[in-house]
Design an enzyme around this catalytic site. Structure first.
Site, PDB file in Angstrom:
ATOM      1  N   SER A 143     118.763  38.926 -42.452  1.00 41.02           N
ATOM      2  CA  SER A 143     117.909  40.118 -42.364  1.00 41.02           C
ATOM      3  C   SER A 143     118.483  41.030 -41.302  1.00 41.02           C
ATOM      4  CB  SER A 143     116.485  39.716 -41.956  1.00 41.02           C
ATOM      5  OG  SER A 143     115.754  40.856 -41.561  1.00 41.02           O
ATOM      6  N   TYR A 156     110.393  35.181 -36.841  1.00 36.65           N
ATOM      7  CA  TYR A 156     111.290  35.600 -37.918  1.00 36.65           C
ATOM      8  C   TYR A 156     112.642  36.021 -37.326  1.00 36.65           C
ATOM      9  CZ  TYR A 156     112.703  38.094 -42.203  1.00 36.65           C
ATOM     10  OH  TYR A 156     113.366  38.530 -43.330  1.00 36.65           O
TER      11      TYR A 156
HETATM   12  P1  NDP Z   1     109.490  37.180 -51.402  1.00 33.26           P
HETATM   13  O1  NDP Z   1     108.266  36.796 -50.659  1.00 33.26           O
HETATM   14  O2  NDP Z   1     109.343  38.018 -52.627  1.00 33.26           O
HETATM   15  O3  NDP Z   1     110.334  35.866 -51.795  1.00 33.26           O
HETATM   16  C1  NDP Z   1     110.442  34.770 -50.946  1.00 33.26           C
HETATM   17  C2  NDP Z   1     110.968  33.585 -51.757  1.00 33.26           C
HETATM   18  O4  NDP Z   1     111.135  32.469 -50.870  1.00 33.26           O
HETATM   19  C3  NDP Z   1     110.001  33.160 -52.842  1.00 33.26           C
HETATM   20  O5  NDP Z   1     110.721  32.813 -54.004  1.00 33.26           O
HETATM   21  C4  NDP Z   1     109.335  31.916 -52.245  1.00 33.26           C
HETATM   22  O6  NDP Z   1     108.995  31.005 -53.270  1.00 33.26           O
HETATM   23  C5  NDP Z   1     110.500  31.350 -51.448  1.00 33.26           C
HETATM   24  N1  NDP Z   1     110.058  30.410 -50.423  1.00 33.26           N
HETATM   25  C6  NDP Z   1     109.278  30.631 -49.343  1.00 33.26           C
HETATM   26  N2  NDP Z   1     109.086  29.490 -48.664  1.00 33.26           N
HETATM   27  C7  NDP Z   1     109.755  28.516 -49.341  1.00 33.26           C
HETATM   28  C8  NDP Z   1     109.936  27.133 -49.161  1.00 33.26           C
HETATM   29  N3  NDP Z   1     109.378  26.479 -48.131  1.00 33.26           N
HETATM   30  N4  NDP Z   1     110.716  26.443 -50.041  1.00 33.26           N
HETATM   31  C9  NDP Z   1     111.283  27.080 -51.087  1.00 33.26           C
HETATM   32  N5  NDP Z   1     111.137  28.399 -51.324  1.00 33.26           N
HETATM   33  C10 NDP Z   1     110.379  29.098 -50.465  1.00 33.26           C
HETATM   34  O7  NDP Z   1     110.403  37.897 -50.325  1.00 33.26           O
HETATM   35  P2  NDP Z   1     111.899  38.475 -50.361  1.00 33.26           P
HETATM   36  O8  NDP Z   1     112.463  38.433 -51.717  1.00 33.26           O
HETATM   37  O9  NDP Z   1     111.850  39.767 -49.646  1.00 33.26           O
HETATM   38  O10 NDP Z   1     112.632  37.426 -49.406  1.00 33.26           O
HETATM   39  C11 NDP Z   1     113.821  36.748 -49.765  1.00 33.26           C
HETATM   40  C12 NDP Z   1     114.705  36.619 -48.535  1.00 33.26           C
HETATM   41  O11 NDP Z   1     115.105  37.919 -48.106  1.00 33.26           O
HETATM   42  C13 NDP Z   1     114.038  35.947 -47.330  1.00 33.26           C
HETATM   43  O12 NDP Z   1     114.932  35.052 -46.715  1.00 33.26           O
HETATM   44  C14 NDP Z   1     113.764  37.129 -46.413  1.00 33.26           C
HETATM   45  O13 NDP Z   1     113.727  36.734 -45.075  1.00 33.26           O
HETATM   46  C15 NDP Z   1     114.945  38.030 -46.719  1.00 33.26           C
HETATM   47  N6  NDP Z   1     114.770  39.432 -46.337  1.00 33.26           N
HETATM   48  C16 NDP Z   1     113.791  40.209 -46.895  1.00 33.26           C
HETATM   49  C17 NDP Z   1     113.644  41.537 -46.516  1.00 33.26           C
HETATM   50  C18 NDP Z   1     112.567  42.413 -47.058  1.00 33.26           C
HETATM   51  O14 NDP Z   1     112.384  43.529 -46.532  1.00 33.26           O
HETATM   52  N7  NDP Z   1     111.860  42.005 -48.105  1.00 33.26           N
HETATM   53  C19 NDP Z   1     114.549  42.151 -45.535  1.00 33.26           C
HETATM   54  C20 NDP Z   1     115.540  41.246 -45.022  1.00 33.26           C
HETATM   55  C21 NDP Z   1     115.640  39.950 -45.428  1.00 33.26           C
HETATM   56  P3  NDP Z   1     107.661  30.086 -53.306  1.00 33.26           P
HETATM   57  O15 NDP Z   1     106.618  30.773 -52.503  1.00 33.26           O
HETATM   58  O16 NDP Z   1     107.364  30.000 -54.771  1.00 33.26           O
HETATM   59  O17 NDP Z   1     108.101  28.766 -52.750  1.00 33.26           O
END
Ligand code: NDP
Length: 253
Positions: A143, A156
């Site tokens: 991020s 985070y």
């Molecule tokens: P979402 O909330 O849409 O997606 C997050 C994903 O992570 C989901 O598929 C969720 O699946 C999964 N997840 C969360 N906890 C677990 C776990 N314990 N085990 C397995 N899977 C898990 O958010 P984003 O798509 O935005 O996030 C994806 C990545 O991008 C993250 O690492 C985030 O930090 C990073 N990011 C996002 C930004 C943004 O502005 N959105 C900016 C910078 C980085 P489920 O809940 O079904 O397990």
């Protein structure tokens, strides 16, 4: 008459929404058989159906990256279903706002563990096989907060800074093995992230974010922008290593 792409099975950890879902679709479109892992397998199944309807190969497995047994069981099933994994996308993550002195230590540790421990468990499950076969790609979704911390996201920020430190060490350890570890560092991206915050928290965090000058262009990228960057990283030809890609929203015209 076109050459068939090599069969390179890929794993997306955190594939049920946002960036991970878009990445699963992008990798499938690039010809990868894809394993979709997350806790919400129903959401992954919908994506898998979409991939299969388009002629792709997809497998869905329950995955919680905070649980070593879950990661190991997932890795075994994926290998049995799709064969040796060549591409791993460590994308699972979440962010919960809170003032640092009010966040309980256990919650702080849990949130840091999701970012760093989750990535480490995926490394342990998949990288040894890649090193043995002398080929593979592992991409860590970081991020912009990893280099420009924002207030009220201390766990985070700590998690993503720590993650990048771990990956830098891993990159050096993997030199000459044929396995590439890379970082994709997204800026603000429209996904499910933050949609579970209460409205006051969300407004407060966004306000502070702009006030502290970390979002010069406070509009959001689409998850497909990050997915394209990830697919580019894993598609780099042998001899080329895209170590780090930061993806930011372009300033409006
Ligand atoms: P979402 O909330 O849409 O997606 C997050 C994903 O992570 C989901 O598929 C969720 O699946 C999964 N997840 C969360 N906890 C677990 C776990 N314990 N085990 C397995 N899977 C898990 O958010 P984003 O798509 O935005 O996030 C994806 C990545 O991008 C993250 O690492 C985030 O930090 C990073 N990011 C996002 C930004 C943004 O502005 N959105 C900016 C910078 C980085 P489920 O809940 O079904 O397990």
């Amino acid at each position: 008459k076109y050459a068939q792409p090599e069969r390179r099975p890929a794993v997306v950890a955190g594939a049920s929404s946002g960036i991970g879902a878009a990445t699963a679709l992008s990798l499938a479109a690039a010809g990868h058989p894809v394993a979709l892992g997350a806790r919400r397998t129903d959401k992954c199944e919908e994506l898998a159906s979409q991939i299969r309807a388009g002629g792709g190969e997809a497998y869905v497995g329950a995955l919680d990256v905070t649980d070593g047994d879950s990661v190991a069981a997932f890795a075994d099933k994926v290998t049995a279903e799709l064969g040796d994994v060549e591409v791993v996308i460590s994308n699972a993550g979440s962010v919960n706002p809170g003032t640092i002195h009010e966040v309980e230590t256990e919650r702080f540790q849990r949130e840091v563990d999701l970012a760093i421990g989750g990535a480490h468990r995926l490394v342990r499950a998949f990288v040894p096989g890649m090193v043995e076969r002398r080929r593979g790609d592992i991409v860590f979704v970081s991020s912009d907060v990893a280099v420009r911390a924002r207030p009220f996201m201390s766990s985070y920020a700590a998690g993503k800074w720590g993650l990048e430190g771990m990956v830098h060490a891993l990159q050096m350890e993997l030199e000459g093995t044929g396995v590439r570890a890379s970082i994709v560092r997204p800026g603000p991206t429209w996904s499910e992230m933050g949609t579970d915050w209460d409205v006051d928290d969300a407004a407060f965090v966004l306000n502070q974010w702009v006030r502290f000058g970390h979002a010069r262009h406070p509009h959001f990228l689409k998850p497909t922008a990050i997915a394209d960057a990830i697919t580019t990283v894993v598609s780099a030809p042998r001899g080329v290593h895209l170590n780090l890609i930061e993806v930011s929203p372009e300033a409006p015209l």
